[in-house]
Design an enzyme around this catalytic site. Structure first.
Site, PDB file in Angstrom:
ATOM      1  N   SER A 412       0.834  -1.092  -0.042  1.00  0.00           N
ATOM      2  CA  SER A 412       0.061  -0.029   0.239  1.00  0.00           C
ATOM      3  C   SER A 412       0.939   1.387  -0.157  1.00  0.00           C
ATOM      4  O   SER A 412       0.351   2.394  -0.066  1.00  0.00           O
ATOM      5  CB  SER A 412      -1.069  -0.100   1.164  1.00  0.00           C
ATOM      6  OG  SER A 412      -0.010  -0.149   2.408  1.00  0.00           O
ATOM      7  N   HIS A 433      -2.768  -2.680  -5.964  1.00  0.00           N
ATOM      8  CA  HIS A 433      -2.800  -2.127  -4.501  1.00  0.00           C
ATOM      9  C   HIS A 433      -4.515  -2.191  -4.279  1.00  0.00           C
ATOM     10  O   HIS A 433      -5.432  -1.500  -4.852  1.00  0.00           O
ATOM     11  CB  HIS A 433      -2.327  -0.827  -4.180  1.00  0.00           C
ATOM     12  CG  HIS A 433      -2.955  -0.308  -2.878  1.00  0.00           C
ATOM     13  ND1 HIS A 433      -3.228   0.966  -2.775  1.00  0.00           N
ATOM     14  CD2 HIS A 433      -3.235  -1.007  -1.592  1.00  0.00           C
ATOM     15  CE1 HIS A 433      -3.352   1.249  -1.344  1.00  0.00           C
ATOM     16  NE2 HIS A 433      -3.367   0.257  -0.721  1.00  0.00           N
ATOM     17  N   GLU A 445      -5.998   0.131  -7.410  1.00  0.00           N
ATOM     18  CA  GLU A 445      -5.012   0.979  -7.649  1.00  0.00           C
ATOM     19  C   GLU A 445      -3.468   0.258  -8.101  1.00  0.00           C
ATOM     20  O   GLU A 445      -2.854  -0.386  -7.431  1.00  0.00           O
ATOM     21  CB  GLU A 445      -4.343   1.846  -6.321  1.00  0.00           C
ATOM     22  CG  GLU A 445      -3.578   3.053  -6.684  1.00  0.00           C
ATOM     23  CD  GLU A 445      -3.322   3.778  -5.356  1.00  0.00           C
ATOM     24  OE1 GLU A 445      -3.117   3.240  -4.224  1.00  0.00           O
ATOM     25  OE2 GLU A 445      -3.230   5.109  -5.308  1.00  0.00           O
TER      26      GLU A 445
END
Ligand code: T1G
Length: 697
Positions: A412, A433, A445
């Site tokens: 992350s 992510h 993401e």
């Protein structure tokens, strides 16, 4: 004759065919074409019944949203639909795909409706901050009654053909896939039976049945909860209610007034921006449309914890087999048990059959050996946020996985390039992510490393679509786009509490803006230890990370919901955050220790400091090319962090507020608070100088 709507006769059926890809939206050309074709059909003496059918993937999917905001060109949709309803001969709508919004309203203006069993119907205007503005709020209740019409129109949910038939919205549902043949056969039945023109507007039994009932006040009360902060759902309710209090054409007028109120609302602008932004984000700027995409037929996942398990479910849900790897059998068993429990819960809610639960579980193969990954097309690592561990894993994957396998990390915040440096194939390394809970949150993401190939970028964006996620491709930096901005908001929120605000005051400002939960309630959900570990990692790396009262919570074992105490306390089995005097005392002690004299802090200051620091960071993210467009940042925040879609996303919201006033406030905070985070972004200053917006980039 219009090229998007044509007329021809098939036997005694006059066929009006709409062909306006991609979804037969009711553009000006389609509206005019429908009128012209209707005229032709009425003048065609050999046409006993008229049939409206569409080419391509779906029946009409609504008004042409791309025309919104531009001057409306006659004929308007309501008049086209009223003209269809006034036709001198029966008009049949044949529905396939999704008849939505104005599309369903066109069908409701027809005298009979037939659909394929696979079709769905809906009035999703409310999801765009609107209401059905072409008679839907007046005609649907005449077929389906008040309760169902209110449910469909205030939620925008689609209804499957079978249910629509039971509700009286459709007259027939047929199996098969040839909508033209189904439509012709049904129209022929209408012709043979000599069925009359049957105007929905003249149906009264469902109106009489619900007239004077308390359904509207009951529904209004329910909306206060469900539609908190929203504008359109309440206008939808008012419009439907008018169908029960006014004659039809007065009801239409009332509908139009309410529709125009919605059109003028900033929420409509935000929701339509969000609709297109979600779709635009999937088209990566600078990536050729024909970039090859690798086939991902099997996936390896390392780590069967909360994230790994949730990620595995995404693939099993769409039939892609997964090998789930752990280092210890008990961790593997625990992870599989959690996945099964999640599926069983869905089955209990009727979202899955038991057979589907078993099918999905069968697609997830447990493993304790890296060698099992030798043939997978994609590996997603989902272990601790520790760079050393990740590099060890990627070195091992590099040895075991076949050439061309994509190696992804669910990290992350950590550096994708550094992870890739542990392999001999940096071009195949990428970040994917997911957001917790990974089987629920829509955002994926995707993070490109400096050497990630275009093919890998295109493939992970394609995977996002396949697993029904909203994919955004972003650049590689600490926290990428979402967490980098969240980190700034979190630091400001903590500082505001240091200076005198309470956690609940900060959280309320954010939930009043429309977030589903505030900063501190979110920390309690994610786990106080998550932020604590990240701060400790950054301190170990030599960064100057100031002490914080939240560290003390972690050190006392107050980790959030999982320990029923964090920033807030939680009663057994409840997720409701309750302010805790113990924490307020801990904060007061921390202020004393730090020599801070608490002061009164206004909600406005909280809003500006939490939100403008994010916008300033977003501008820096755009400057650095970490996000290609401001709409990418909006999509990340709407689908990853629950930023209210009706405000369009943080950057769209900033444009609506006005960048000049935001820049002035950022400068004021830079002067009074200092800190790199308040240094005005050069891009923000440039846009203000040039009188432009983020949306112009
Ligand atoms: N107008 C213009 N373009 C549209 C559109 C629309 N209504 N719907 C979709 N598109 C484009 C979309 O931008 C994309 O374009 C492509 O079609 C495929 O869409 C008077 C006022 C129909 C379920 O809200 O829900 O009627 O990216 O990627 O996942 O009362 O699109 O390819 O260039 O979403 O298969 C009400 C909105 C309008 C329906 C298909 N109707 N659309 O989903 O494909 S307001 C809606 C959808 C109205 C009246 C009121 C979905 C879909 P591109 P897609 P999909």
């Amino acid at each position: 004759m219009s090229e998007v709507v044509t007329y021809n006769r098939d036997g005694s059926i006059g066929v009006i065919t709409v062909n306006y890809p991609p979804v037969n939206a009711l553009s000006h050309a389609v509206r005019s074409g429908l009128l012209a074709a209707l005229e032709q059909g009425e003048q065609d003496a050999d046409a006993k019944v008229l049939l409206v059918v569409c080419e391509g993937r779906t029946f009409i999917a609504g008004a042409d949203i791309r025309e919104f905001g531009k001057p409306m060109q006659e004929p308007g949709l309501p008049s086209v639909i009223n003209r269809i309803e006034d036709a001198s001969k029966p008009v049949v709508a044949a529905i396939h795909g999704t008849a939505l919004g104005g599309g369903l309203e066109v069908a409701l203006g027809c005298h009979y409706r037939v659909a394929l069993a696979s079709a769905k119907v809906g009035l999703p205007e409310v999801k765009l901050g609107l209401l059905p503005g072409a008679g839907g709020t007046q005609r649907l209740p005449r077929l389906a009654g008040a309760q169902k019409a209110l449910e469909m129109i205030t939620t925008g949910d689609f209804v499957a053909a079978g249910e629509a038939l039971a509700l009286g919205i459709l007259d027939a549902v047929e199996d098969g896939s040839d909508i033209r043949a189904v439509g012709l056969a049904f129209a022929q039945q209408i012709a043979d039976a000599g069925k009359p023109v049957r105007k929905v507007r003249e149906l009264t039994d469902k109106i009489d049945a619900d007239k004077g009932s308390d359904v509207f006040e009951r529904f209004r009360a329910g909306l206060q909860q469900k539609a908190r902060g929203l504008f359109a759902p309440f206008k939808c309710l008012d419009a439907v209610e008018a169908a029960f209090n006014l004659p039809f054409f007065d009801g239409l007028k009332r509908e139009r007034e309410l529709f125009m109120e919605c059109m003028a609302s900033p929420q409509r602008a935000g929701l339509i921006h969000a609709f297109f932004a979600e779709r635009e984000a999937s088209k990566v700027k600078g990536l050729a449309k024909d970039t090859p995409v690798r086939d991902v037929r099997s996936v390896g996942i390392i780590g069967a914890g909360t994230m790994g398990g949730g990620i595995a479910m995404n693939f099993a849900n769409v039939g892609i087999p997964v090998i789930l790897l752990e280092v210890k059998q008990d961790a593997l068993d625990k992870g599989l048990a959690i996945i099964r429990r999640n599926y069983e819960n869905s089955a209990k809610k009727g979202k899955l059959t038991q057979a589907q639960v078993e099918e999905r579980m069968a697609l997830i193969t447990p493993s304790l050996a890296y060698e099992d990954f030798s043939q997978v097309d994609l590996v997603i690592e989902a272990v601790f946020e520790n760079m050393a561990i990740k590099k060890e894993i990627f070195a091992r994957l590099d040895e075991v996985c076949k050439p061309g396998a994509i190696l992804a990390s669910n990290t992350s915040t950590l550096d994708i390039d550094e992870i890739a440096s542990a392999t001999t194939r940096p071009q195949d390394v990428v970040g994917m992510h997911f957001f917790s809970p990974a089987n629920v949150m829509k955002l994926l993401e995707n993070v490109r490393g400096s050497q990630t190939s275009d093919e890998v970028k295109a493939t992970v964006m394609d995977v996002a679509k396949k697993i029904r996620k909203v994919g955004v491709l972003v650049g590689n930096c600490y926290g990428f786009v979402g967490n980098r901005m969240l980190h700034q908001r979190g630091a400001e929120a903590m500082a505001l509490v240091n200076e005198g605000a309470t956690p609940q005051q900060v959280d309320k400002v954010l939930t009043d803006l429309g977030y589903p939960m505030g900063q501190f309630a979110m920390s309690d959900l994610a786990g106080i230890d998550v932020g604590y570990r990240i701060r400790e990692e950054r301190r170990k790396a030599g960064e100057n990370v100031p002490a914080s009262w939240m560290d003390k919570l972690a050190e006392q074992g107050r980790l959030g919901q999982k320990t029923q105490a964090g920033v807030y306390k939680y009663e057994e089995g409840s997720r409701k955050p309750i302010p805790d005097l113990e924490v307020e005392q801990l904060i007061a002690a921390f202020r004393q220790e730090q020599g801070i004299t608490p002061r009164e802090i206004t909600d406005q200051e909280i809003l500006e400091r939490c939100m403008y620091v994010m916008i300033n960071e977003g501008a820096k993210i755009l400057e650095e090319g970490i996000a290609d467009r401001s709409l990418d940042i909006d999509v990340v925040w709407i689908f990853g962090y629950g930023f209210p879609a009706y405000r369009g996303g943080p950057m769209f919201w900033a444009d609506q507020i006005g960048l000049a006033s935001i820049l002035d406030t950022v400068k004021r905070f830079h002067d009074t608070l200092g800190g790199e985070q308040w240094k005005p972004a050069a891009l923000l200053e440039q846009l203000v100088r040039e009188g432009r917006k983020f949306g112009d980039l």
